[in-house]
Design a protein around this motif. Structure first.
Motif, PDB file in Angstrom:
ATOM      1  N   MET A  96       0.854  -1.201   0.000  1.00 34.55           N
ATOM      2  CA  MET A  96       0.000   0.000   0.000  1.00 34.55           C
ATOM      3  C   MET A  96       0.888   1.248   0.000  1.00 34.55           C
ATOM      4  N   GLY A  97       1.697   1.406   1.070  1.00 33.90           N
ATOM      5  CA  GLY A  97       2.560   2.588   1.148  1.00 33.90           C
ATOM      6  C   GLY A  97       3.995   2.214   0.910  1.00 33.90           C
ATOM      7  N   ALA A  98       4.898   3.179   1.102  1.00 35.17           N
ATOM      8  CA  ALA A  98       6.318   2.891   0.950  1.00 35.17           C
ATOM      9  C   ALA A  98       6.869   2.344   2.265  1.00 35.17           C
ATOM     10  N   GLN A  99       8.136   1.875   2.222  1.00 37.14           N
ATOM     11  CA  GLN A  99       8.774   1.345   3.431  1.00 37.14           C
ATOM     12  C   GLN A  99       8.874   2.440   4.494  1.00 37.14           C
ATOM     13  N   PHE A 100       8.710   2.039   5.756  1.00 35.11           N
ATOM     14  CA  PHE A 100       8.722   3.023   6.839  1.00 35.11           C
ATOM     15  C   PHE A 100      10.092   3.681   6.963  1.00 35.11           C
ATOM     16  N   ASP A 101      10.094   5.006   7.054  1.00 32.00           N
ATOM     17  CA  ASP A 101      11.356   5.731   7.174  1.00 32.00           C
ATOM     18  C   ASP A 101      11.151   6.883   8.141  1.00 32.00           C
ATOM     19  N   ILE A 102      11.816   6.804   9.297  1.00 27.23           N
ATOM     20  CA  ILE A 102      11.559   7.747  10.388  1.00 27.23           C
ATOM     21  C   ILE A 102      11.921   9.170   9.995  1.00 27.23           C
ATOM     22  N   ALA A 103      12.849   9.339   9.028  1.00 25.69           N
ATOM     23  CA  ALA A 103      13.271  10.682   8.635  1.00 25.69           C
ATOM     24  C   ALA A 103      12.094  11.486   8.081  1.00 25.69           C
ATOM     25  N   TYR A 104      11.139  10.771   7.462  1.00 22.84           N
ATOM     26  CA  TYR A 104       9.995  11.477   6.891  1.00 22.84           C
ATOM     27  C   TYR A 104       9.109  12.101   7.964  1.00 22.84           C
ATOM     28  N   VAL A 105       9.079  11.473   9.157  1.00 21.25           N
ATOM     29  CA  VAL A 105       8.236  12.019  10.224  1.00 21.25           C
ATOM     30  C   VAL A 105       8.671  13.440  10.541  1.00 21.25           C
ATOM     31  N   TYR A 106      10.000  13.622  10.678  1.00 21.15           N
ATOM     32  CA  TYR A 106      10.535  14.942  10.996  1.00 21.15           C
ATOM     33  C   TYR A 106      10.257  15.916   9.851  1.00 21.15           C
ATOM     34  N   ASP A 107      10.495  15.445   8.641  1.00 24.10           N
ATOM     35  CA  ASP A 107      10.281  16.266   7.451  1.00 24.10           C
ATOM     36  C   ASP A 107       8.824  16.744   7.361  1.00 24.10           C
ATOM     37  N   TYR A 108       7.888  15.792   7.538  1.00 30.00           N
ATOM     38  CA  TYR A 108       6.469  16.132   7.432  1.00 30.00           C
ATOM     39  C   TYR A 108       6.023  17.006   8.592  1.00 30.00           C
ATOM     40  N   PHE A 109       6.625  16.743   9.771  1.00 31.88           N
ATOM     41  CA  PHE A 109       6.283  17.544  10.944  1.00 31.88           C
ATOM     42  C   PHE A 109       6.538  19.021  10.656  1.00 31.88           C
ATOM     43  N   LEU A 110       7.717  19.309  10.085  1.00 28.47           N
ATOM     44  CA  LEU A 110       8.053  20.697   9.762  1.00 28.47           C
ATOM     45  C   LEU A 110       7.118  21.246   8.695  1.00 28.47           C
ATOM     46  N   LYS A 111       6.753  20.399   7.735  1.00 30.50           N
ATOM     47  CA  LYS A 111       5.879  20.880   6.669  1.00 30.50           C
ATOM     48  C   LYS A 111       4.471  21.145   7.167  1.00 30.50           C
ATOM     49  N   LEU A 112       4.086  20.467   8.245  1.00 23.63           N
ATOM     50  CA  LEU A 112       2.725  20.660   8.768  1.00 23.63           C
ATOM     51  C   LEU A 112       2.612  21.928   9.608  1.00 23.63           C
ATOM     52  N   LEU A 113       3.742  22.352  10.197  1.00 25.09           N
ATOM     53  CA  LEU A 113       3.689  23.464  11.153  1.00 25.09           C
ATOM     54  C   LEU A 113       2.961  24.706  10.629  1.00 25.09           C
ATOM     55  N   PRO A 114       3.209  25.163   9.380  1.00 29.57           N
ATOM     56  CA  PRO A 114       2.517  26.377   8.928  1.00 29.57           C
ATOM     57  C   PRO A 114       0.997  26.238   8.918  1.00 29.57           C
ATOM     58  N   PHE A 115       0.499  24.976   8.874  1.00 29.86           N
ATOM     59  CA  PHE A 115      -0.946  24.801   8.741  1.00 29.86           C
ATOM     60  C   PHE A 115      -1.649  24.773  10.086  1.00 29.86           C
ATOM     61  N   ILE A 116      -0.863  24.860  11.163  1.00 32.74           N
ATOM     62  CA  ILE A 116      -1.465  24.992  12.488  1.00 32.74           C
ATOM     63  C   ILE A 116      -2.332  26.248  12.502  1.00 32.74           C
ATOM     64  N   ARG A 117      -1.852  27.279  11.771  1.00 32.02           N
ATOM     65  CA  ARG A 117      -2.539  28.561  11.760  1.00 32.02           C
ATOM     66  C   ARG A 117      -4.003  28.400  11.345  1.00 32.02           C
ATOM     67  N   ILE A 118      -4.249  27.643  10.254  1.00 30.64           N
ATOM     68  CA  ILE A 118      -5.616  27.524   9.754  1.00 30.64           C
ATOM     69  C   ILE A 118      -6.488  26.743  10.737  1.00 30.64           C
ATOM     70  N   SER A 119      -5.910  25.689  11.317  1.00 27.72           N
ATOM     71  CA  SER A 119      -6.671  24.936  12.315  1.00 27.72           C
ATOM     72  C   SER A 119      -7.042  25.841  13.486  1.00 27.72           C
ATOM     73  N   LEU A 120      -6.082  26.659  13.924  1.00 31.57           N
ATOM     74  CA  LEU A 120      -6.357  27.539  15.058  1.00 31.57           C
ATOM     75  C   LEU A 120      -7.356  28.628  14.685  1.00 31.57           C
ATOM     76  N   VAL A 121      -7.281  29.115  13.441  1.00 36.33           N
ATOM     77  CA  VAL A 121      -8.257  30.113  12.992  1.00 36.33           C
ATOM     78  C   VAL A 121      -9.659  29.523  13.087  1.00 36.33           C
ATOM     79  N   ILE A 122      -9.808  28.274  12.638  1.00 33.61           N
ATOM     80  CA  ILE A 122     -11.120  27.631  12.716  1.00 33.61           C
ATOM     81  C   ILE A 122     -11.554  27.511  14.178  1.00 33.61           C
ATOM     82  N   VAL A 123     -10.636  27.056  15.036  1.00 27.55           N
ATOM     83  CA  VAL A 123     -10.993  26.867  16.441  1.00 27.55           C
ATOM     84  C   VAL A 123     -11.417  28.192  17.067  1.00 27.55           C
ATOM     85  N   ILE A 124     -10.565  29.226  16.901  1.00 23.09           N
ATOM     86  CA  ILE A 124     -10.831  30.491  17.588  1.00 23.09           C
ATOM     87  C   ILE A 124     -12.107  31.127  17.071  1.00 23.09           C
TER      88      ILE A 124
END
Lengths: 260, 236
Positions: free
Chosen positions: A1-29
């Motif tokens: 189904m997916g690719a082989q598990f690679d922990i480095a991607y977690v860090y990479d995606y974590f950083l890429k997700l950070l800017p989108f916290i703003r939109i989630s918080l805008v919705i919440v507030i």
């Protein structure tokens, strides 16, 4: 189904997700603000027992606590334009975010109205009477005596609600809003590292709710300076002891529709 | 296109076959969650060395993340683990043999377990310590005291929260549509898109959920009245 598990991607995606916290918080507030307004309007007829309006606000609270938020999202997104079309208002150009905020706001409003009722009725009646006895006017008694106490009581209710709303915003992706969950799903379309992306997503939500929880604990402690220390020691996250007061039995802060 | 009330009834009838799936998911996740929750709650109350720390982090993590992420993690993560194990030990069982609804069962059980652990813990802590001591003093063993004295009272104390969790899981079961399980929400989507009547289809779905929720609450209220009989005042 997916690719082989690679922990480095977690860090990479974590950083890429950070800017989108703003939109989630805008919705919440924004939805909490909508919810506060709606909740206050809905709570008033029930606090002052106004005949017909009281019934309407009961049905409103029962419906929004008795149906899943996901269904409410779809209902408002598809239903509101239809209803507004009947009165010749065209909302086809309104962005999706508006509907999402409205749905979460109405959902939160149902819980907030119960919270407001709980908080106001939990303030001892003697407090108001004592305020009158020292010569305060009704407005003074409310703003100086009832409101600060009700606010302290409602902080845990509001805290739980805001954290719940944050977690509920993960459903906004179903309508195509690009918040945290939506972004985590588009990140993987090329690399197909699904698990890594969702681990990063879970981490972001987890850290956010931890921070919120800490902030509210601080706020609660500050607002409760005047309370006894009894309530602090026996606090269980779910069954908060609601400080050392008792709430009226018929107030429903949980999910459900029986207040109908 | 306007609001078509007669279609509301059609949609309602077409949604009925999807109700069992919703109820299965709710029932399985709450039952398994109750077992997980009891183990976690007991190990936290009795401070069992490793289990209680594990339990605490499990509860904190699950309660701090949305239910949707649990489902997505299980849906994409479990097949990796299962296929790895299957390749290593030469099983004929691999991720393809897990039915879609299985993922919903597993992930929602994990979610429900964390919430129910807190419900059970607060229920147990609500029972006065003197009750256990009194039971011990008349010669009951700990097992007897728990079963006859503490659990019935803890159950009564936890009942409102239990029904809240049950309703929460009922509402949460709508997420199963992301792993292609046809429950009420997914069926509403199908009915809506084949007839191009979204509002009516989702309204029908909302009414069904509303009904089930109110039923659960009425049933709980009845049970609560029965179970709190011991708690009344007076002399008769």
């Amino acid at each position: 189904m997916g690719a082989q598990f690679d922990i480095a991607y977690v860090y990479d995606y974590f950083l890429k997700l950070l800017p989108f916290i703003r939109i989630s918080l805008v919705i919440v507030i924004s939805s909490i603000f909508v919810g506060l307004g709606v909740g206050f309007l809905v709570a008033l007829p029930r606090l002052y027992k106004i005949s017909v309006l009281q019934r309407i606000s009961q049905v409103y609270a029962s419906f929004f606590r008795g149906t899943p938020i996901l269904i409410q999202l779809f209902l408002i997104y598809y239903g509101l334009p239809e209803i507004l079309k009947l009165v010749n208002v065209d909302v086809s150009k309104v962005p999706v975010l508006f509907f999402v905020i409205l749905a979460y706001g109405l959902h939160a409003g149902a819980y907030i109205s119960e919270g407001i009722r709980a908080a106001v009725t939990a303030v001892d009646r003697g407090q108001v009477e004592a305020a009158y006895a020292v010569g305060m006017t009704g407005f003074q008694a409310f703003t100086r005596i009832v409101f600060p106490q009700a606010l302290a009581i409602s902080i845990p209710i509001l805290a739980n609600l805001i954290i719940a709303t944050l977690k509920d915003t993960s459903l906004a992706f179903t309508l195509g809003v690009m918040e945290l969950t939506g972004k985590s799903q588009t990140l993987v379309t090329v690399s197909r590292h699904f698990v890594e992306s969702y681990i990063a997503l879970a981490l972001v939500y987890f850290i956010l709710s931890l921070i919120l929880e800490r902030l509210f604990n601080l706020a609660e402690r500050r607002l409760l300076r005047h309370e006894s220390l009894v309530s602090k020691k026996d606090k269980v996250p779910m069954g908060r002891k609601w400080l050392n007061r008792t709430l009226e039995a018929e107030i429903a802060l949980s999910k459900g529709g029986s207040s109908l | 296109m306007t609001v078509d009330l007669s279609f509301l009834w059609t949609a309602f009838v077409q949604l009925l076959p999807a109700i069992p799936n919703t109820l299965y998911i709710t029932a399985v996740s709450v039952t398994c969650g109750f077992i997980i929750g009891t183990i976690v709650a007991l190990s936290r109350i009795y401070k069992v060395p490793v289990l209680s720390q594990l339990g605490t982090s499990y509860v904190t993590f699950i309660r701090g993340t949305p239910m949707l992420t649990h489902l997505l993690l299980i849906y994409f993560g479990l097949p990796l683990i299962v296929d790895d194990l299957a390749a290593k030990f030469g099983w004929s069982f691999n991720s393809v043999s897990i039915p879609m609804i299985g993922f919903a069962y597993i992930s929602f059980s994990i979610t429900a377990g964390a919430y129910l652990a807190e419900v059970i813990r607060s229920g147990m802590l609500a029972v006065n310590r003197g009750q256990l001591e009194a039971a011990h003093s008349i010669g009951m063993t700990t097992i007897q005291a728990l079963r006859r004295i503490v659990v019935p009272q803890a159950f009564a104390a936890a009942l409102p929260n239990l029904s809240n969790s049950l309703i929460g899981m009922l509402h949460g079961s709508t997420l199963a549509f992301t792993v292609s399980v046809v429950e009420i929400n997914a069926q509403a989507e199908i009915v809506a898109s084949t007839n191009w009547k979204y509002f009516e289809a989702y309204l029908a779905a909302a009414i069904i959920f509303w009904g089930i929720t109110i039923l659960i609450e009425k049933a709980t209220a009845l049970l609560e009245k029965r179970i709190n009989v011991y708690n009344r005042g007076g002399v008769a």
